[in-house]
Design a protein around this motif. Sequence first.
Motif: not given
Length: 374
Positions: A12-18, A177-192
């Motif tokens: 389950t290392g980074g090389t295997e993921i890529q 590349a980003l692995p499956a299961g990690i999508s690019i967020s379209r919503q800004a993180k909250s600062q509250d």
Amino acid sequence: MKILVCIPSLLTGGTEIQTLNLVRALVSGGYRVVTVCYFEHSLEMITRFKQAGSEVVCLSKDGTRIGGWKGIIFLYKGFRRVLKQYRPDAAHVQYMAPGAIPILLLRLLGIRQIIATAHTAADIYSSLRLVHFIQQNCVRVFTCITELAERSFFGTSLLYTEQTQLKKRNHFTIYNALPAGISISRQAKSQDRPLTIGVVSRLESIKGMDLVVPAFAQVKACHPEMQLLIVGDGSLRKQMEEQTHETRLKKAVEFAGRQPQEKLSSYYDRIDILLMPSRSEGFGLTAIEGMARGCVVVAARTGGLPEVVRDGEVGLLHEPEQIEDLTAQINKLIEQPALWKQFSNEATIYVQRFSFERFSQLFNNLYQKIENKY
């Protein structure tokens, strides 16, 4: 076109993921893919490779690693058996231990179209003579995961694009590349709420995990509201737990343990400042995973991290091993919320260059060029 993807282990290392990303990309391009694992493997990773559309062959049924001349004979017989059964048109070798042996054996067995991917920089090799021989005489294309790594091997670098022309022998950079299961967020993180510091890592010395709690203790002294989230496991976990006890930070630190890939997004979403104080890092997959979810990365100026984490644009770099510098960079983000917000927003835009779609497009374009000149 049938492609043999060759890798020493399926854990389950980074090389295997890529490598899994590579399989997904090639399958999406219409290629038949057979993954050959030489030694260690887990049922989980074998299943994931099969689900991605690859056939999987494990040369060592029980996952035992064989070294020396016995290992070379073992690989020769295994490759010969696989080549006879599948008759691939090309082989894509993940260039890691046992290094060049699989490339030389595949060449000896008649495979002419060989692509090799190096997942590290050249500093792990005592000599580059064999690497240069392989690149000049055995492989059609040698790809690296950063331009820094490519320059460390060959002195020059070139980011591969659709316009890149192939010569008889080539070396390029194609980013991970980003692995499956990690999508690019379209919503800004909250600062509250107060910012949360976190790590998502193997808890090992090479990842600089022994530096995390001492740095957090210094941050906590200035900013009592801060919390630390530690995702991962490893040989340093007990030491890190003892550090939290010694610094009386137990209530401020959460050890979440190792988490499956499909759950990581929810943990990145809880982290605002992601630490990567690594002593060595070929690429820094965690960095792009975190940036995809809006984390601001504070990383050591080592390996591929300066190329992946643009200092002062999407994150901050600190000098390796320097707890005081690490602390200073964290405090800068806490004390300048507008800067943290700027980096967080920029990170989700910047990280698109590491999307799976772009990775797939580039590797399929490369294979189309290889196929057309076959």
